[in-house]
Design a protein around this motif. Structure first.
Motif, mmCIF file in Angstrom:
data_model
loop_
_atom_site.group_PDB
_atom_site.id
_atom_site.type_symbol
_atom_site.label_atom_id
_atom_site.label_comp_id
_atom_site.label_asym_id
_atom_site.label_seq_id
_atom_site.Cartn_x
_atom_site.Cartn_y
_atom_site.Cartn_z
ATOM 1 N N ALA A 473 0.836 -1.203 0.000
ATOM 2 C CA ALA A 473 0.000 0.000 0.000
ATOM 3 C C ALA A 473 0.867 1.247 0.000
ATOM 4 O O ALA A 473 1.973 1.248 0.560
ATOM 5 C CB ALA A 473 -0.919 0.010 1.208
ATOM 6 N N PRO A 474 0.402 2.339 -0.611
ATOM 7 C CA PRO A 474 1.135 3.611 -0.525
ATOM 8 C C PRO A 474 1.138 4.130 0.913
ATOM 9 O O PRO A 474 0.346 3.702 1.748
ATOM 10 C CB PRO A 474 0.344 4.555 -1.452
ATOM 11 C CG PRO A 474 -0.556 3.667 -2.256
ATOM 12 C CD PRO A 474 -0.822 2.463 -1.412
ATOM 13 N N GLY A 475 2.040 5.076 1.168
ATOM 14 C CA GLY A 475 2.065 5.701 2.486
ATOM 15 C C GLY A 475 0.848 6.572 2.707
ATOM 16 O O GLY A 475 0.178 7.002 1.760
ATOM 17 N N ALA A 476 0.527 6.825 3.977
ATOM 18 C CA ALA A 476 -0.629 7.670 4.303
ATOM 19 C C ALA A 476 -0.471 9.040 3.659
ATOM 20 O O ALA A 476 0.572 9.678 3.796
ATOM 21 C CB ALA A 476 -0.765 7.810 5.813
ATOM 22 N N PRO A 477 -1.474 9.521 2.932
ATOM 23 C CA PRO A 477 -1.325 10.803 2.215
ATOM 24 C C PRO A 477 -1.179 11.986 3.161
ATOM 25 O O PRO A 477 -1.709 12.000 4.275
ATOM 26 C CB PRO A 477 -2.629 10.908 1.406
ATOM 27 C CG PRO A 477 -3.212 9.545 1.407
ATOM 28 C CD PRO A 477 -2.775 8.894 2.674
ATOM 29 N N GLN A 478 -0.479 12.986 2.688
ATOM 30 C CA GLN A 478 -0.321 14.270 3.372
ATOM 31 C C GLN A 478 -1.156 15.293 2.616
ATOM 32 O O GLN A 478 -1.092 15.366 1.385
ATOM 33 C CB GLN A 478 1.147 14.655 3.359
ATOM 34 C CG GLN A 478 1.471 16.044 3.859
ATOM 35 C CD GLN A 478 2.963 16.313 3.765
ATOM 36 O OE1 GLN A 478 3.737 15.864 4.589
ATOM 37 N NE2 GLN A 478 3.378 17.033 2.726
ATOM 38 N N SER A 479 -1.966 16.074 3.317
ATOM 39 C CA SER A 479 -2.862 17.018 2.646
ATOM 40 C C SER A 479 -2.470 18.447 2.978
ATOM 41 O O SER A 479 -2.193 18.764 4.132
ATOM 42 C CB SER A 479 -4.320 16.765 3.060
ATOM 43 O OG SER A 479 -4.440 16.758 4.462
ATOM 44 N N GLU A 480 -2.461 19.286 1.961
ATOM 45 C CA GLU A 480 -2.128 20.698 2.126
ATOM 46 C C GLU A 480 -3.267 21.541 1.576
ATOM 47 O O GLU A 480 -3.651 21.411 0.413
ATOM 48 C CB GLU A 480 -0.833 21.043 1.404
ATOM 49 C CG GLU A 480 -0.434 22.502 1.546
ATOM 50 C CD GLU A 480 0.834 22.846 0.797
ATOM 51 O OE1 GLU A 480 1.247 24.025 0.853
ATOM 52 O OE2 GLU A 480 1.401 21.951 0.138
ATOM 53 N N SER A 481 -3.808 22.398 2.418
ATOM 54 C CA SER A 481 -4.901 23.270 1.987
ATOM 55 C C SER A 481 -4.366 24.405 1.129
ATOM 56 O O SER A 481 -3.423 25.093 1.519
ATOM 57 C CB SER A 481 -5.628 23.839 3.205
ATOM 58 O OG SER A 481 -6.272 22.826 3.933
ATOM 59 N N LEU A 482 -4.980 24.606 -0.025
ATOM 60 C CA LEU A 482 -4.648 25.701 -0.923
ATOM 61 C C LEU A 482 -5.890 26.557 -1.121
ATOM 62 O O LEU A 482 -6.973 26.225 -0.634
ATOM 63 C CB LEU A 482 -4.149 25.164 -2.276
ATOM 64 C CG LEU A 482 -2.994 24.161 -2.236
ATOM 65 C CD1 LEU A 482 -2.717 23.641 -3.640
ATOM 66 C CD2 LEU A 482 -1.758 24.791 -1.647
ATOM 67 N N SER A 483 -5.741 27.644 -1.823
ATOM 68 C CA SER A 483 -6.887 28.487 -2.139
ATOM 69 C C SER A 483 -7.691 27.834 -3.254
ATOM 70 O O SER A 483 -7.277 27.828 -4.410
ATOM 71 C CB SER A 483 -6.419 29.882 -2.565
ATOM 72 O OG SER A 483 -7.526 30.714 -2.836
ATOM 73 N N GLY A 484 -8.807 27.215 -2.913
ATOM 74 C CA GLY A 484 -9.665 26.560 -3.897
ATOM 75 C C GLY A 484 -9.292 25.136 -4.207
ATOM 76 O O GLY A 484 -9.878 24.534 -5.111
ATOM 77 N N ALA A 485 -8.337 24.574 -3.488
ATOM 78 C CA ALA A 485 -7.893 23.218 -3.812
ATOM 79 C C ALA A 485 -7.217 22.586 -2.609
ATOM 80 O O ALA A 485 -6.921 23.239 -1.599
ATOM 81 C CB ALA A 485 -6.949 23.231 -5.013
ATOM 82 N N ILE A 486 -6.972 21.279 -2.712
ATOM 83 C CA ILE A 486 -6.211 20.520 -1.725
ATOM 84 C C ILE A 486 -5.142 19.737 -2.476
ATOM 85 O O ILE A 486 -5.446 19.050 -3.467
ATOM 86 C CB ILE A 486 -7.108 19.547 -0.933
ATOM 87 C CG1 ILE A 486 -8.221 20.310 -0.206
ATOM 88 C CG2 ILE A 486 -6.286 18.737 0.063
ATOM 89 C CD1 ILE A 486 -9.239 19.404 0.458
ATOM 90 N N ARG A 487 -3.895 19.856 -2.035
ATOM 91 C CA ARG A 487 -2.809 19.075 -2.642
ATOM 92 C C ARG A 487 -2.562 17.841 -1.783
ATOM 93 O O ARG A 487 -2.367 17.940 -0.571
ATOM 94 C CB ARG A 487 -1.539 19.902 -2.758
ATOM 95 C CG ARG A 487 -0.362 19.109 -3.358
ATOM 96 C CD ARG A 487 0.879 19.962 -3.513
ATOM 97 N NE ARG A 487 0.682 21.006 -4.512
ATOM 98 C CZ ARG A 487 0.878 22.298 -4.297
ATOM 99 N NH1 ARG A 487 1.264 22.715 -3.109
ATOM 100 N NH2 ARG A 487 0.690 23.177 -5.260
ATOM 101 N N ILE A 488 -2.579 16.683 -2.416
ATOM 102 C CA ILE A 488 -2.360 15.411 -1.744
ATOM 103 C C ILE A 488 -1.024 14.834 -2.219
ATOM 104 O O ILE A 488 -0.827 14.603 -3.412
ATOM 105 C CB ILE A 488 -3.495 14.411 -2.047
ATOM 106 C CG1 ILE A 488 -4.835 14.970 -1.583
ATOM 107 C CG2 ILE A 488 -3.211 13.059 -1.399
ATOM 108 C CD1 ILE A 488 -4.938 15.152 -0.096
ATOM 109 N N THR A 489 -0.109 14.635 -1.303
ATOM 110 C CA THR A 489 1.172 13.993 -1.627
ATOM 111 C C THR A 489 1.283 12.719 -0.805
ATOM 112 O O THR A 489 0.687 12.589 0.269
ATOM 113 C CB THR A 489 2.347 14.927 -1.319
ATOM 114 O OG1 THR A 489 2.291 15.322 0.061
ATOM 115 C CG2 THR A 489 2.292 16.178 -2.188
#
Length: 747
Positions: A473-489
């Motif tokens: 399985a991939p690692g647990a995602p990290q989420s970053e709040s952006l203006s109008g979006a969410i970046r998932i790494t």
């Protein structure tokens, strides 16, 4: 020893320092550390060649890039070099302090040590390596804080704060009552002391040693914790799971930490550091493992989840791209790398459980086991230099007859033979015995063989084929709040190589870019859309070919597709006709997301509105009122825009009336009355004339009748005569200001 014979040792010492300094010059954003170190090396060469090295009557001074570390077990403090980890000086504390818990306050050249059991404050003389200056405050459980030119002792039991002399350690003023039991205080970058009063929901500033007006930050009884970030005070309301940036004038911004942390025990579960190196504050929920990283300057928020089961974690600290979590159940640091969206190798500090103290100084992270000999310093690249605080072959207090310190040269590196067991050479990152090595891709395996060890021989049986790797399985995602979006790494899957990765959890009103990611990355999705009022969580699915089952990651922490808005723009006040109020207007911040509410703080207190304007009324003229406007959404609020409600009456040019046939002069008085006991003439206007005057405002005064007109209105104006200029009140029958709507009342 001759200067010539001393040079080989000097060169060896310099070469080690140069290597450490060059490490500091790597592109990490902390280049000044390396530059200062190279300057120190130059000073070392110059001083050593001039006076010789190793002479009996001189001792090297302490490194500028360093920190004092408490050793409560032995009752001493050791000074360590930040670039090498070497102990370059120590001071023995007064008798009776050994075995007592200590706190160290370091501010520039001033270092104070508090015995938390007895209340004794000791100053460390860095030049003489002594601890002779002290004052006994006679109470256990005190707090010691210092910053700028000020130092303070707080007594939580009595609810007082007392300013002390940092040099003499003696009181400079009587204790000041706070009106409540204080929490842990901090000093900001301006030298202002900030004291939280949780029972009242306020934080009290002390500006230049003087108590200021308390800033309301929460409901009474909320648990409050302070952090200095970017030189500014930041309070975390651990009960309401919110963070606020403070100034003496009030709250300057808020950040919601998210509903995922709601319901935790604030005192035990939500941890923040007392200070950070920049504008980013890490917050750890030890109950859920949610790690929230808030940038109070850019307003971006990053969220991740780390394993916390069975571990006793302390407050997180951040340096560079890594968040360090002290695990006091094992005596090591857990490391979360935000650039990899994954845990990195832990950093061992002690051989077993123990309380670890973390703080950032000079762009370096310092870790100290106060109850033992172990400590470490970590740079922004993640390189670890272990420190042996109880090293004996280091300078200490000057003995009678010794010459005082003559230079400020770092003492160099501890020889390898003197390093404690298991400690690495300075500048070398080590892995604990038996630990696995985690490469950047997140996979684990045994530590690599040491250079020079024999590998597999060419003779003997052929190695068997490597086992078939199972899908992971991939690692647990990290989420970053952006203006109008969410970046998932995320970090790539362990084991077999997947065909691709897809994101799971997006709602119909959200768009995921890209639709899928290949096995070589880059391992990041961007989710546009969604509501700022909602929080979202996602998983990453690794899909394999050949009929092998897909593997799904653990869910990400909750995040919103928005950030706290910035300050409103173009704040403008337009007075109403006649004054006494007017309309305040503004434009929204450029990066506003979701439903925005504006909070105004002006005359009459706080007001909230969803409009982009607000009408003030029933205010006094001839006043200038300060007003601030903050924009807020579900993610929080940004910096306030500040403006002024200027109700200074505008001047109007008018002519004197009803005077062309009047031979008598028209009086200008100091008050709007003809009462001779309370007023007098300051000037007059000639009769039979209609000169132009500057009318400032009108005021109600004595009621009179003149020129057939009865009124109680008086005009306050300025008349420029042939010989002089007069300013005062004239009965309005001769000005008629009451009929001019552009003439305001004076108040």
């Amino acid at each position: 020893m001759s200067g010539e014979s001393a040079r080989p040792g000097v060169r060896q010492r310099c070469s080690t320092l140069v290597a450490a300094a060059r490490a500091g010059l790597r592109p990490t954003g902390n280049r000044v550390t390396g530059y200062l170190a190279i300057g120190a090396v130059g000073a070392l060469v110059a001083t050593s060649l001039a006076v010789g090295a190793g002479t009996a009557d001189t001792r090297p001074g302490l490194a500028d890039i360093g920190a004092w570390l408490a050793g409560s077990e032995r009752g001493e403090v050791a000074h360590a070099h930040g670039l090498t980890g070497a102990v370059d000086g120590k001071a023995v504390l007064p008798a009776g302090m050994a075995g007592h818990p200590l706190s160290v306050a370091q501010n520039g050249d001033t270092t104070l040590v508090l015995d938390e059991r007895t209340g004794r404050v000791v100053r460390i003389d860095a030049a003489q390596l002594t601890a002779e200056q002290s004052a006994d405050y006679g109470t256990a459980g005190l707090q010691l804080v210092a910053g700028g030119a000020y130092a303070y002792v707080l007594d939580p039991a009595k609810g007082t704060v007392q300013r002390i002399d940092p040099a003499l350690t003696t009181p400079e003023s009587p204790p000041v009552a706070l009106g409540g039991k204080p929490g842990a205080a901090v000093v900001d970058g301006q030298g202002t002391l900030w004291v939280p009063l949780p029972d009242q929901g306020t934080v009290v500033p002390f500006v230049k040693g003087r108590k200021g007006t308390a800033v309301e930050v929460a409901d009474a009884g909320h648990d409050l914790a302070l952090t200095v970030a970017d030189g500014r005070p930041v309070v975390t309301d651990r009960t309401a799971t919110a963070m606020k940036v403070l100034a003496v004038g009030g709250v300057q911004g808020t950040f919601e930490l998210g509903g995922a942390t709601a319901g935790t025990d604030p005192a035990a579960d939500l941890l923040v550091p007392a200070g950070t190196d920049g504008s980013v504050v890490p917050v750890l929920d030890t109950d859920s493992g949610d790690l929230v990283v808030v940038d109070v300057r850019s307003r971006h928020t990053l969220r991740a989840r780390v394993p916390v089961q069975g571990q006793e974690l302390g407050a997180p600290q951040l340096l560079g791209k890594r968040v360090y979590l002290p695990d006091e159940s094992t005596g090591r640091l857990l490391v979360y790398d935000t650039s990899l969206s994954a845990l990195a190798d832990p950093v061992p500090i002690t051989d077993g459980p123990g309380e670890l103290e973390l703080f950032v100084r000079d762009g370096l992270l310092w870790v100290n086991d106060q109850d033992g000999a172990a400590a470490a310093v970590i740079d922004a690249d993640g390189e670890v230099r272990h420190i042996s605080k109880y090293e004996t072959d280091v300078p200490s207090a000057r003995k009678p007859g010794e010459r005082p310190v003559e230079d400020s040269v770092p003492t160099g590196v501890v020889p390898a033979a003197q390093l404690p067991p298991g400690a690495p050479a300075p500048g070398v990152t080590v892995t604990a015995p038996g630990a696995t090595v985690t490469p950047s891709n997140g996979t684990s395996g045994p530590a690599p063989e040491a250079p020079g060890q024999p590998g597999p021989t060419e003779t003997g049986p052929s190695p068997s084929a490597p086992p078939v790797q199972e899908p992971g399985a991939p690692g647990a995602p990290q989420s970053e709040s952006l203006s109008g979006a969410i970046r998932i790494t995320f970090s790539e899957a362990l084991g077999a190589t997947p065909q691709h990765y897809v994101l799971k959890g997006a709602t119909p009103d959200q768009t995921v870019t890209p639709a899928e990611i290949g096995p070589d990355g880059p391992f990041a999705f961007e989710v546009e859309g969604g509501s700022c009022e909602e929080q979202y969580t996602f998983t990453v699915v690794a899909e394999y070919d050949g009929g092998r089952p897909s593997k799904e990651s653990a869910p990400s922490a909750f995040a919103r597709p928005c950030i706290a808005p910035g300050a409103p723009e173009q704040l403008t006040f337009t007075p109403a006709q006649g004054g006494h109020g007017g309309t305040l207007t503004w434009q929204p911040p450029q990066d506003t997301g979701g439903s925005v509410t504006y909070t105004l703080n002006g005359p009459g207190g706080l007001v909230e509105t969803t409009e982009r304007s607000y009408v003030y009324a029933n205010l006094k003229n001839h006043t200038v009122n300060n007003v601030t406007v903050m924009a807020g959404n579900a993610a929080g609020s940004g910096r306030a825009a500040q403006g002024w409600l200027d109700l200074t009456p505008p001047d109007q040019r008018m002519r004197i009336v009803n005077n062309n046939t009047n031979p008598d002069t028209v009086g200008i008085r100091n008050k709007p009355t003809t009462d001779k006991d309370t007023s007098w003439r300051v000037g007059s206007i000639p009769g039979l004339s209609s000169p132009e005057v500057t009318v400032h405002c009108k005021e109600t005064g004595q009621k009179l009748t003149a020129a057939g007109i009865t009124t109680d209105v008086w005009a306050f104006h300025t008349y420029v005569g042939s010989d002089d200029t007069f300013t005062g009140y004239t009965f309005d029958a001769f000005v008629n200001a009451r009929s001019n709507p552009d003439v305001w009342e004076c108040e």
